[in-house]
Design an enzyme around this catalytic site. Structure first.
Site, PDB file in Angstrom:
ATOM      1  N   GLY A  22      79.153  -1.634  33.362  1.00  0.00           N
ATOM      2  CA  GLY A  22      77.932  -2.535  33.767  1.00  0.00           C
ATOM      3  C   GLY A  22      76.980  -2.697  32.659  1.00  0.00           C
ATOM      4  O   GLY A  22      77.344  -2.840  31.359  1.00  0.00           O
ATOM      5  N   MET A  24      74.756  -1.132  30.915  1.00  0.00           N
ATOM      6  CA  MET A  24      74.712  -0.037  29.617  1.00  0.00           C
ATOM      7  C   MET A  24      76.293  -0.201  29.343  1.00  0.00           C
ATOM      8  O   MET A  24      76.308  -0.186  27.965  1.00  0.00           O
ATOM      9  CB  MET A  24      74.106   1.186  29.984  1.00  0.00           C
ATOM     10  CG  MET A  24      72.674   1.319  30.108  1.00  0.00           C
ATOM     11  SD  MET A  24      71.737   1.341  28.801  1.00  0.00           S
ATOM     12  CE  MET A  24      71.833   2.949  28.396  1.00  0.00           C
ATOM     13  N   GLY A  25      76.992   0.381  29.792  1.00  0.00           N
ATOM     14  CA  GLY A  25      78.354   0.484  29.499  1.00  0.00           C
ATOM     15  C   GLY A  25      79.069  -0.357  28.719  1.00  0.00           C
ATOM     16  O   GLY A  25      79.759  -0.304  27.746  1.00  0.00           O
ATOM     17  N   ARG A  44      85.175  -0.888  38.202  1.00  0.00           N
ATOM     18  CA  ARG A  44      85.903  -1.269  39.498  1.00  0.00           C
ATOM     19  C   ARG A  44      86.146  -2.826  39.603  1.00  0.00           C
ATOM     20  O   ARG A  44      86.474  -3.390  40.523  1.00  0.00           O
ATOM     21  CB  ARG A  44      85.064  -0.703  40.513  1.00  0.00           C
ATOM     22  CG  ARG A  44      85.124   0.651  40.812  1.00  0.00           C
ATOM     23  CD  ARG A  44      84.379   1.063  42.084  1.00  0.00           C
ATOM     24  NE  ARG A  44      82.751   1.120  41.721  1.00  0.00           N
ATOM     25  CZ  ARG A  44      81.995   1.216  42.810  1.00  0.00           C
ATOM     26  NH1 ARG A  44      82.235   1.635  44.026  1.00  0.00           N
ATOM     27  NH2 ARG A  44      80.866   0.921  42.478  1.00  0.00           N
ATOM     28  N   SER A 125      69.461   6.380  25.635  1.00  0.00           N
ATOM     29  CA  SER A 125      68.441   5.590  26.005  1.00  0.00           C
ATOM     30  C   SER A 125      68.381   4.529  24.970  1.00  0.00           C
ATOM     31  O   SER A 125      68.807   4.622  23.849  1.00  0.00           O
ATOM     32  CB  SER A 125      67.154   6.410  25.677  1.00  0.00           C
ATOM     33  OG  SER A 125      65.715   5.631  25.766  1.00  0.00           O
ATOM     34  N   LYS A 177      66.787  14.397  27.964  1.00  0.00           N
ATOM     35  CA  LYS A 177      66.500  12.761  28.477  1.00  0.00           C
ATOM     36  C   LYS A 177      65.681  12.515  29.653  1.00  0.00           C
ATOM     37  O   LYS A 177      64.806  11.831  29.774  1.00  0.00           O
ATOM     38  CB  LYS A 177      67.754  11.951  28.777  1.00  0.00           C
ATOM     39  CG  LYS A 177      67.952  10.920  29.088  1.00  0.00           C
ATOM     40  CD  LYS A 177      67.028   9.713  28.348  1.00  0.00           C
ATOM     41  CE  LYS A 177      67.656   8.227  28.919  1.00  0.00           C
ATOM     42  NZ  LYS A 177      67.138   7.687  30.109  1.00  0.00           N
ATOM     43  N   HIS A 180      62.257  13.128  28.263  1.00  0.00           N
ATOM     44  CA  HIS A 180      61.784  11.726  27.744  1.00  0.00           C
ATOM     45  C   HIS A 180      61.283  10.719  28.859  1.00  0.00           C
ATOM     46  O   HIS A 180      60.576   9.981  28.562  1.00  0.00           O
ATOM     47  CB  HIS A 180      63.047  11.115  26.807  1.00  0.00           C
ATOM     48  CG  HIS A 180      63.142   9.618  26.612  1.00  0.00           C
ATOM     49  ND1 HIS A 180      63.255   8.733  27.553  1.00  0.00           N
ATOM     50  CD2 HIS A 180      62.860   9.113  25.434  1.00  0.00           C
ATOM     51  CE1 HIS A 180      63.341   7.647  27.004  1.00  0.00           C
ATOM     52  NE2 HIS A 180      62.958   7.765  25.643  1.00  0.00           N
ATOM     53  N   ASN A 181      62.219  10.694  29.899  1.00  0.00           N
ATOM     54  CA  ASN A 181      61.770   9.672  30.838  1.00  0.00           C
ATOM     55  C   ASN A 181      60.603   9.917  31.639  1.00  0.00           C
ATOM     56  O   ASN A 181      59.792   9.251  31.881  1.00  0.00           O
ATOM     57  CB  ASN A 181      62.769   9.286  31.888  1.00  0.00           C
ATOM     58  CG  ASN A 181      64.041   8.609  31.137  1.00  0.00           C
ATOM     59  OD1 ASN A 181      64.292   8.492  30.026  1.00  0.00           O
ATOM     60  ND2 ASN A 181      64.960   8.072  32.070  1.00  0.00           N
ATOM     61  N   GLU A 184      57.941   8.857  29.386  1.00  0.00           N
ATOM     62  CA  GLU A 184      57.850   7.246  29.520  1.00  0.00           C
ATOM     63  C   GLU A 184      57.086   6.707  30.695  1.00  0.00           C
ATOM     64  O   GLU A 184      56.268   5.938  30.592  1.00  0.00           O
ATOM     65  CB  GLU A 184      59.217   6.779  29.575  1.00  0.00           C
ATOM     66  CG  GLU A 184      59.445   5.342  29.761  1.00  0.00           C
ATOM     67  CD  GLU A 184      60.993   5.212  30.211  1.00  0.00           C
ATOM     68  OE1 GLU A 184      61.282   4.845  31.277  1.00  0.00           O
ATOM     69  OE2 GLU A 184      61.739   5.305  29.107  1.00  0.00           O
ATOM     70  N   TYR A 185      57.301   7.441  31.649  1.00  0.00           N
ATOM     71  CA  TYR A 185      56.441   7.155  33.157  1.00  0.00           C
ATOM     72  C   TYR A 185      55.157   7.324  32.651  1.00  0.00           C
ATOM     73  O   TYR A 185      54.159   6.512  33.111  1.00  0.00           O
ATOM     74  CB  TYR A 185      56.676   8.243  34.112  1.00  0.00           C
ATOM     75  CG  TYR A 185      57.746   8.033  35.063  1.00  0.00           C
ATOM     76  CD1 TYR A 185      59.153   7.826  34.641  1.00  0.00           C
ATOM     77  CD2 TYR A 185      57.957   8.262  36.212  1.00  0.00           C
ATOM     78  CE1 TYR A 185      60.221   7.640  35.352  1.00  0.00           C
ATOM     79  CE2 TYR A 185      58.782   8.176  37.222  1.00  0.00           C
ATOM     80  CZ  TYR A 185      60.149   7.853  36.741  1.00  0.00           C
ATOM     81  OH  TYR A 185      61.258   7.685  37.566  1.00  0.00           O
TER      82      TYR A 185
END
Length: 304
Positions: A22, A24-25, A44, A125, A177, A180-181, A184-185
């Site tokens: 998707g 990111m991937g 998928r 990230s 991570k 980290h998020n 970020e918030y």
């Protein structure tokens, strides 16, 4: 179309199975390929996939295999790990690069260890900018498993000496991570509150240029500030956005971990609750949060 398989050279070129192509991937597959590695991807959506089943993906890889999973946390990751556990062989390695909770990593590692399969968790990230700029990576697991995946980590990370870390044992990558998020918030919330206050007063007539002026020479300059200016260039007063911002779950997990460890996190906790407030009213602050999430991660925004 399947890539030709390069001659494997230890610590240089390798091949990787990648599950989930998707937002990111798909970009991660491209960046890894640009470094010369072979990536065989499964999704998928057949339009994105190189192979059409997990079995076909596993059968396409030479042993010992490395399969990187980039699917949503929770049930989707669990079912993928379960299926890979049945398909892979002792000596193979699974990497979870999604946003799983660190406690799930510990569970997955134990389940796979019983089958002789290694496990590495990796917080990633970089969002939609990662293809060109590189991805910040935080990974956890045994040294030997991390070493086997290191060429891929090196391909994904930003140029230079920083941007990747072996954070510790299994679960440490996703825990790092998560924190980290949480930070970020809080940073986004601070920018959003300052922006709303500037917009509110009559004396400040050009809020966008005030934000732009902060990009040089100030202690609050950051990539998030740059993205805020990008958002204001696109919609100066954020009039096209609804003041609604989702939370991905990691903010909640950060606060829960703080409670479990008796660590005070007032700023991060307040920023999480501010997002909850956005679901009650059309919050001006949440317009900026939504705009920033769209800028750095391509997250969807709700239009009026």
């Amino acid at each position: 179309m399947r890539q030709r398989r390069p001659q494997r050279v230890r610590n240089q070129l390798m091949e990787l199975g990648l599950v989930g192509l998707g937002k990111m991937g798909g970009n991660m597959r491209e960046r890894i390929r640009r470094a010369g590695h072979t990536v065989i991807g499964y999704d998928r959506n057949p339009d994105l996939a190189d192979v059409h089943t997990l079995r076909e993906l596993v059968d396409s890889l030479q042993a010992p295999r490395v399969v990187w999973v980039m699917v949503p946390a929770g049930a989707a990751t669990q079912s993928t790990v379960d299926e890979l556990g049945e398909l892979l062989s002792p000596g193979d390695i699974v990497v979870d690069g999604g946003n799983s909770r660190w406690t799930d990593d510990e569970k997955h590692a134990e389940e796979l260890k019983a089958k002789g399969i290694g496990f590495v968790d990796c917080g990633v990230s970089g969002g939609v900018w990662g293809l060109e700029n590189g991805y910040a990576l935080m990974y956890g697991g045994d040294e030997k498993h991390v070493a086997a995946v290191q060429p891929v980590f090196d391909a994904l990370k930003p140029e230079g000496d920083f941007g990747a870390v072996h954070a510790g044992k299994v679960g440490a990558g996703h825990f790092a991570k998560m924190v980290h998020n949480g930070i970020e918030y809080a940073m986004m919330q601070a920018y959003a509150e300052g922006w709303e206050l500037l917009e509110k007063v009559d004396s400040v007539t050009d809020v966008r240029e005030v934000f732009r002026s902060w990009q040089e020479g100030t202690v609050i300059r950051s990539w998030l500030l740059d993205l805020a200016v990008n958002a204001l260039d696109e919609d100066e007063h954020l009039e096209q956005l609804r003041g609604f911002a989702q939370d991905s779950g990691e903010g909640r997990w950060t606060v829960e971990a703080a409670i479990d460890n008796a660590v005070p996190l007032p700023a991060i906790t307040a920023s999480l609750f501010a997002r909850f407030a956005s679901r009650q009213d059309d919050s001006p602050q949440m317009k900026m949060i939504a705009a920033l999430r769209n800028q750095f991660g391509g997250h969807a925004v709700e239009k009026k």
